[in-house]
Design a protein around this motif. Structure first.
Motif, PDB file in Angstrom:
ATOM      1  N   ARG A 229       0.811  -1.226   0.000  1.00  0.00           N
ATOM      2  CA  ARG A 229       0.000   0.000   0.000  1.00  0.00           C
ATOM      3  C   ARG A 229       0.846   1.280   0.000  1.00  0.00           C
ATOM      4  O   ARG A 229       0.370   2.319  -0.428  1.00  0.00           O
ATOM      5  N   GLU A 230       2.085   1.209   0.485  1.00  0.00           N
ATOM      6  CA  GLU A 230       2.971   2.379   0.497  1.00  0.00           C
ATOM      7  C   GLU A 230       3.934   2.234  -0.681  1.00  0.00           C
ATOM      8  O   GLU A 230       5.034   1.718  -0.542  1.00  0.00           O
ATOM      9  N   LEU A 231       3.500   2.716  -1.826  1.00  0.00           N
ATOM     10  CA  LEU A 231       4.219   2.517  -3.081  1.00  0.00           C
ATOM     11  C   LEU A 231       5.367   3.508  -3.229  1.00  0.00           C
ATOM     12  O   LEU A 231       5.278   4.645  -2.773  1.00  0.00           O
ATOM     13  N   ASP A 232       6.446   3.072  -3.879  1.00  0.00           N
ATOM     14  CA  ASP A 232       7.653   3.884  -4.083  1.00  0.00           C
ATOM     15  C   ASP A 232       8.184   4.448  -2.769  1.00  0.00           C
ATOM     16  O   ASP A 232       8.713   5.559  -2.705  1.00  0.00           O
ATOM     17  N   TYR A 233       8.085   3.652  -1.725  1.00  0.00           N
ATOM     18  CA  TYR A 233       8.533   3.976  -0.376  1.00  0.00           C
ATOM     19  C   TYR A 233      10.025   4.316  -0.385  1.00  0.00           C
ATOM     20  O   TYR A 233      10.829   3.587  -0.963  1.00  0.00           O
ATOM     21  N   ALA A 234      10.372   5.438   0.251  1.00  0.00           N
ATOM     22  CA  ALA A 234      11.786   5.827   0.416  1.00  0.00           C
ATOM     23  C   ALA A 234      11.943   6.439   1.802  1.00  0.00           C
ATOM     24  O   ALA A 234      11.165   7.315   2.195  1.00  0.00           O
ATOM     25  N   LEU A 235      12.962   6.010   2.540  1.00  0.00           N
ATOM     26  CA  LEU A 235      13.116   6.275   3.967  1.00  0.00           C
ATOM     27  C   LEU A 235      14.445   6.932   4.298  1.00  0.00           C
ATOM     28  O   LEU A 235      15.468   6.639   3.674  1.00  0.00           O
ATOM     29  N   ARG A 236      14.419   7.799   5.321  1.00  0.00           N
ATOM     30  CA  ARG A 236      15.629   8.330   5.946  1.00  0.00           C
ATOM     31  C   ARG A 236      15.486   8.171   7.454  1.00  0.00           C
ATOM     32  O   ARG A 236      14.464   8.543   8.030  1.00  0.00           O
ATOM     33  N   LYS A 237      16.512   7.601   8.097  1.00  0.00           N
ATOM     34  CA  LYS A 237      16.554   7.457   9.552  1.00  0.00           C
ATOM     35  C   LYS A 237      17.713   8.289  10.091  1.00  0.00           C
ATOM     36  O   LYS A 237      18.725   8.453   9.415  1.00  0.00           O
ATOM     37  N   GLN A 238      17.565   8.757  11.306  1.00  0.00           N
ATOM     38  CA  GLN A 238      18.615   9.537  11.955  1.00  0.00           C
ATOM     39  C   GLN A 238      18.735   9.091  13.406  1.00  0.00           C
ATOM     40  O   GLN A 238      17.720   9.036  14.115  1.00  0.00           O
ATOM     41  N   LEU A 239      19.939   8.759  13.827  1.00  0.00           N
ATOM     42  CA  LEU A 239      20.167   8.401  15.225  1.00  0.00           C
ATOM     43  C   LEU A 239      19.773   9.573  16.113  1.00  0.00           C
ATOM     44  O   LEU A 239      20.147  10.714  15.854  1.00  0.00           O
ATOM     45  N   TRP A 240      19.026   9.283  17.156  1.00  0.00           N
ATOM     46  CA  TRP A 240      18.619  10.316  18.105  1.00  0.00           C
ATOM     47  C   TRP A 240      19.376  10.146  19.428  1.00  0.00           C
ATOM     48  O   TRP A 240      19.880  11.094  19.985  1.00  0.00           O
ATOM     49  N   ALA A 241      19.449   8.888  19.911  1.00  0.00           N
ATOM     50  CA  ALA A 241      20.126   8.639  21.184  1.00  0.00           C
ATOM     51  C   ALA A 241      20.509   7.165  21.264  1.00  0.00           C
ATOM     52  O   ALA A 241      19.907   6.319  20.596  1.00  0.00           O
TER      53      ALA A 241
END
Length: 145
Positions: A59-71
């Motif tokens: 259902r989430e097509l062409d999904y692209a992600l960015r993650k960032q360390l918080w702690a």
């Protein structure tokens, strides 16, 4: 226990894996009995994780992600993230979230709690296009809006 540097590597590895949109590959990062809370859904074990991810990426097509360390503290890591995808009607969404991760001694995630909010965006407002380039690894690329 993680150091700040090893936690950054783990965070980038998670981002890279999720950007493949391969449920079988992603599920291998979790313990056999891993427990998740994702929004209002509760998932336990790799089989349920795989099924959850299959439904998600259908259902989430062409999904692209960015993650960032918080702690980071011992075997626990907190990250913030944003991802973009569109639904079957072509409507684009940006999803903002925070995750809390807990790992076992082998470095597999045994617990994941994710809180996520979705914002409708126009295709012209997109800013996440596919996996991050090598040059962007470790760079904070997540604006607040």
């Amino acid at each position: 226990p993680f150091t700040e540097e090893t936690a950054r590597v783990k965070t980038q590895s998670a981002e890279d894996a999720w950007n493949t949109r391969d449920p079988d590959r992603v599920a291998l990062a979790y313990t056999e009995d891993s427990v998740w809370r994702n929004r209002d859904e509760f998932v336990t074990g790799r089989d349920q994780i795989r099924e959850f991810l299959r439904r998600k990426w259908e259902r989430e097509l062409d999904y692209a992600l960015r993650k960032q360390l918080w702690a980071v503290l011992g075997n626990r890591i907190a990250v913030r993230f944003q991802y973009e995808s569109h639904d079957a009607s072509g409507q684009w969404w940006r999803s903002y979230g925070n995750e809390l991760w807990e790992f076992d001694e082998a470095g597999l995630m045994r617990r994941r709690e994710a809180s996520i909010n979705d914002v409708r965006i126009d295709a012209s407002e997109r800013r996440i296009f596919g996996p991050r380039s090598e040059a962007e690894h470790g760079v904070d690329v997540l604006p607040l809006r």
